[in-house]
Design a protein around this motif. Structure first.
Motif, short mmCIF file in Angstrom:
data_model
loop_
_atom_site.label_atom_id
_atom_site.label_comp_id
_atom_site.label_asym_id
_atom_site.label_seq_id
_atom_site.Cartn_x
_atom_site.Cartn_y
_atom_site.Cartn_z
N UNK A 273 0.83 -1.21 0.00
CA UNK A 273 0.00 0.00 0.00
C UNK A 273 0.86 1.26 0.00
N UNK A 274 1.98 1.23 0.74
CA UNK A 274 2.88 2.39 0.77
C UNK A 274 3.54 2.61 -0.59
N UNK A 275 3.86 1.53 -1.28
CA UNK A 275 4.39 1.66 -2.65
C UNK A 275 3.35 2.34 -3.54
N UNK A 276 2.09 1.96 -3.36
CA UNK A 276 1.02 2.55 -4.16
C UNK A 276 0.83 4.04 -3.86
N UNK A 277 1.17 4.45 -2.65
CA UNK A 277 1.13 5.89 -2.34
C UNK A 277 2.08 6.64 -3.25
N UNK A 278 3.32 6.12 -3.34
CA UNK A 278 4.32 6.76 -4.20
C UNK A 278 3.92 6.72 -5.67
N UNK A 279 3.33 5.59 -6.10
CA UNK A 279 2.90 5.47 -7.49
C UNK A 279 1.78 6.45 -7.79
N UNK A 280 0.79 6.52 -6.89
CA UNK A 280 -0.34 7.42 -7.11
C UNK A 280 0.08 8.88 -7.03
N UNK A 281 1.11 9.17 -6.23
CA UNK A 281 1.55 10.55 -6.01
C UNK A 281 2.49 11.05 -7.11
N UNK A 282 2.97 10.15 -7.95
CA UNK A 282 3.99 10.51 -8.95
C UNK A 282 3.58 11.66 -9.87
N UNK A 283 2.32 11.75 -10.34
CA UNK A 283 1.94 12.86 -11.22
C UNK A 283 1.99 14.23 -10.55
N UNK A 284 2.12 14.28 -9.24
CA UNK A 284 2.10 15.56 -8.53
C UNK A 284 3.23 16.47 -8.98
N UNK A 285 4.41 15.90 -9.27
CA UNK A 285 5.56 16.72 -9.68
C UNK A 285 5.25 17.61 -10.87
N UNK A 286 4.88 17.03 -12.02
CA UNK A 286 4.55 17.86 -13.19
C UNK A 286 3.35 18.77 -12.93
N UNK A 287 2.35 18.27 -12.21
CA UNK A 287 1.16 19.08 -11.93
C UNK A 287 1.50 20.27 -11.04
N UNK A 288 2.36 20.06 -10.08
CA UNK A 288 2.78 21.15 -9.20
C UNK A 288 3.61 22.16 -9.97
N UNK A 289 4.47 21.66 -10.87
CA UNK A 289 5.26 22.55 -11.69
C UNK A 289 4.38 23.45 -12.55
N UNK A 290 3.32 22.89 -13.08
CA UNK A 290 2.37 23.67 -13.89
C UNK A 290 1.66 24.69 -13.02
N UNK A 291 1.30 24.32 -11.81
CA UNK A 291 0.64 25.24 -10.88
C UNK A 291 1.54 26.44 -10.57
N UNK A 292 2.82 26.16 -10.31
CA UNK A 292 3.77 27.24 -9.99
C UNK A 292 3.99 28.14 -11.19
N UNK A 293 4.10 27.54 -12.38
CA UNK A 293 4.38 28.31 -13.58
C UNK A 293 3.19 29.14 -14.04
N UNK A 294 1.99 28.58 -13.95
CA UNK A 294 0.80 29.24 -14.52
C UNK A 294 -0.09 29.89 -13.48
N UNK A 295 0.15 29.61 -12.20
CA UNK A 295 -0.67 30.19 -11.15
C UNK A 295 -1.89 29.34 -10.84
N UNK A 296 -2.61 29.74 -9.80
CA UNK A 296 -3.76 28.98 -9.33
C UNK A 296 -4.99 29.24 -10.19
N UNK A 297 -5.56 28.15 -10.72
CA UNK A 297 -6.79 28.21 -11.50
C UNK A 297 -7.41 26.82 -11.47
N UNK A 298 -8.64 26.72 -11.92
CA UNK A 298 -9.27 25.39 -11.97
C UNK A 298 -8.47 24.44 -12.85
N UNK A 299 -7.88 24.97 -13.91
CA UNK A 299 -7.14 24.13 -14.85
C UNK A 299 -5.89 23.53 -14.20
N UNK A 300 -5.24 24.28 -13.33
CA UNK A 300 -4.02 23.78 -12.70
C UNK A 300 -4.30 23.10 -11.35
#
Length: 227
Positions: free
Chosen positions: A166-193
């Protein structure tokens, strides 16, 4: 000599309990920081990023406890007379736990580098191997009444393997956060990000709750020893 052996085992039990408290307690703190990070109506983006930095730092506590649980559990099983392990096996357990701990901290110190990515890849495969080890140990012991004879201890080993999974699955499920967070920082807070990021965090939380439940069930088995 018998008193010394009992004291040594009791010390290991204390460390085991301490690691459990640090693992679960700090992880609840990580969960709460994640909950506050989600509140874009309450915090501005710079404040939320500070919360995320605190989350990453605090997350090192349960990750450290997790790595140390491997040598502690096996050493405790040997010292308590639950499993007669050869000396080399106990030493190997500590080498594996020490290597895992080094990977965790080296990746943290060199975050966002190729070295950290390499560390995390090695750690990922190491955790898969340990997951299979504990699952196999638990299943074999329940089926054959060996090498772990008490049913509660064999079940605990099996559940520890499930915690790994289950802990491995936490890391697997959390993996997309990096690119998504980068987009949030670059483009700012919006529904899209924000919305894709929140969905990823929601999926991750499912596995977090599973780990919590398994940890509590494992602790219950170790303390109550119902069967």
């Amino acid at each position: 000599m018998e008193y010394f052996a009992m004291s040594y085992y009791q010390l290991l039990v204390f460390i085991h309990v301490l690691l459990f408290v640090l693992w679960l307690g700090a992880d609840v703190g990580v969960f709460m920081l994640g909950q506050h990070f989600r509140k874009r109506d309450k915090y501005d983006l710079p404040q939320r990023l500070i919360l995320l930095q605190l989350l990453v730092s605090l997350d090192m506590v349960p990750r450290t406890a997790w790595a140390l649980m491997v040598p502690i559990t096996l050493t405790m099983a040997d010292a308590g007379g639950w499993w007669d392990l050869p000396g080399w096996a106990v030493i190997l357990a500590w080498l594996v736990g020490g290597f895992w701990l080094w990977l965790v901290w080296d990746a943290h110190i060199h975050d966002q580098t190729e070295r950290a990515a390499r560390d995390r890849m090695i750690e990922f495969f190491l955790k898969i191997g340990l997951t299979l080890f504990y699952l196999g140990l638990g299943i074999a012991s329940l089926a054959n009444e060996a090498p772990l004879i008490p049913v509660w201890l064999a079940t605990k080993a099996l559940m520890f393997g499930l915690i790994f999974a289950a802990a491995i699955m936490i890391d697997v499920a959390f993996k997309p956060v990096g690119p998504q967070l980068g987009k949030l920082i670059a483009e700012g807070s919006s529904d899209e990000t924000e919305i894709p990021l929140l969905r990823t965090m929601d999926r991750t939380r499912i596995w977090v709750w599973i780990v919590y439940l398994l940890l509590l069930a494992t602790a219950f088995l170790g303390n109550v020893k119902p069967f």
